[in-house]
Design a protein around this motif. Sequence first.
Motif, PDB file in Angstrom:
ATOM      1  N   CYS A  72     -75.560  24.444 -31.870  1.00 23.18           N
ATOM      2  CA  CYS A  72     -74.141  24.779 -31.665  1.00 23.18           C
ATOM      3  C   CYS A  72     -73.509  23.845 -30.636  1.00 23.18           C
ATOM      4  CB  CYS A  72     -74.004  26.233 -31.219  1.00 23.18           C
ATOM      5  SG  CYS A  72     -74.292  27.436 -32.532  1.00 23.18           S
ATOM      6  N   LEU A  73     -74.251  23.547 -29.567  1.00 19.89           N
ATOM      7  CA  LEU A  73     -73.745  22.625 -28.554  1.00 19.89           C
ATOM      8  C   LEU A  73     -73.548  21.228 -29.154  1.00 19.89           C
ATOM      9  CD1 LEU A  73     -73.036  22.036 -25.585  1.00 19.89           C
ATOM     10  CD2 LEU A  73     -75.462  21.521 -25.246  1.00 19.89           C
ATOM     11  N   ILE A  79     -69.287  16.749 -33.003  1.00 23.72           N
ATOM     12  CA  ILE A  79     -68.509  16.770 -34.245  1.00 23.72           C
ATOM     13  C   ILE A  79     -67.120  17.359 -33.998  1.00 23.72           C
ATOM     14  CG2 ILE A  79     -68.408  17.635 -36.615  1.00 23.72           C
ATOM     15  CD1 ILE A  79     -71.480  17.665 -36.620  1.00 23.72           C
ATOM     16  N   GLN A  80     -67.078  18.608 -33.602  1.00 25.82           N
ATOM     17  CA  GLN A  80     -65.796  19.301 -33.463  1.00 25.82           C
ATOM     18  C   GLN A  80     -64.886  18.634 -32.427  1.00 25.82           C
ATOM     19  OE1 GLN A  80     -66.228  23.447 -32.590  1.00 25.82           O
ATOM     20  NE2 GLN A  80     -64.047  23.820 -32.501  1.00 25.82           N
ATOM     21  N   GLU A  85     -60.291  15.009 -31.062  1.00 21.16           N
ATOM     22  CA  GLU A  85     -59.787  13.839 -30.346  1.00 21.16           C
ATOM     23  C   GLU A  85     -59.209  12.809 -31.316  1.00 21.16           C
ATOM     24  OE1 GLU A  85     -61.493  10.397 -27.384  1.00 21.16           O
ATOM     25  OE2 GLU A  85     -62.400  12.395 -27.310  1.00 21.16           O
ATOM     26  N   TYR A  86     -59.878  12.568 -32.447  1.00 26.19           N
ATOM     27  CA  TYR A  86     -59.363  11.650 -33.463  1.00 26.19           C
ATOM     28  C   TYR A  86     -57.994  12.112 -33.943  1.00 26.19           C
ATOM     29  CZ  TYR A  86     -63.888   9.253 -34.023  1.00 26.19           C
ATOM     30  OH  TYR A  86     -65.016   8.521 -33.832  1.00 26.19           O
ATOM     31  N   GLU A  87     -57.889  13.419 -34.173  1.00 24.69           N
ATOM     32  CA  GLU A  87     -56.630  13.984 -34.656  1.00 24.69           C
ATOM     33  C   GLU A  87     -55.531  13.792 -33.616  1.00 24.69           C
ATOM     34  OE1 GLU A  87     -55.916  18.381 -35.729  1.00 24.69           O
ATOM     35  OE2 GLU A  87     -57.115  17.542 -37.367  1.00 24.69           O
ATOM     36  N   ALA A  88     -55.836  14.058 -32.356  1.00 24.93           N
ATOM     37  CA  ALA A  88     -54.849  13.926 -31.284  1.00 24.93           C
ATOM     38  C   ALA A  88     -54.390  12.475 -31.120  1.00 24.93           C
ATOM     39  CB  ALA A  88     -55.435  14.447 -29.968  1.00 24.93           C
ATOM     40  N   SER A  95     -62.998  14.076 -42.484  1.00 28.50           N
ATOM     41  CA  SER A  95     -63.468  15.270 -41.801  1.00 28.50           C
ATOM     42  C   SER A  95     -64.913  15.604 -42.197  1.00 28.50           C
ATOM     43  CB  SER A  95     -62.558  16.456 -42.147  1.00 28.50           C
ATOM     44  OG  SER A  95     -63.009  17.611 -41.491  1.00 28.50           O
ATOM     45  N   ILE A  96     -65.686  16.015 -41.209  1.00 23.33           N
ATOM     46  CA  ILE A  96     -67.076  16.407 -41.444  1.00 23.33           C
ATOM     47  C   ILE A  96     -67.153  17.924 -41.410  1.00 23.33           C
ATOM     48  CG2 ILE A  96     -69.427  16.323 -40.542  1.00 23.33           C
ATOM     49  CD1 ILE A  96     -68.673  13.643 -39.240  1.00 23.33           C
TER      50      ILE A  96
END
Length: 117
Positions: A72-73, A79-80, A85-88, A95-96
Amino acid sequence: EEARDALAVALYSCLFDWLVSRINSHLQGHPTYVPNNANKRICVFDIFGFENLDKNSLEQLLINFANEKLQCLFDKSLIQDEQEEYEAEGISWESIEFKDNQECVDMLETKPFGVIP
């Protein structure tokens, strides 16, 4: 101290085995129960689900739990967060999609009702 720790592990292991046995017995009495149905199992997969054991132990649950916490970390930080950051920054990317098991981890560790308080 080692004897105390060994006794604690033995007691928790017996309790874990008893609890799984009780839950499985309860499932057998459920109207939707199908014998040997793979969908009726209690398990927490380790990273990528490499292991599928016939009998799980408390130690295996704890190992799998630790692995899920790490996964999860990893998913969040690599990934998340990167995708956000890419989107911002307006960067074009593909998207993965990934399976998020955070709910399973929360079920085991969330106080006061988690299995591992």
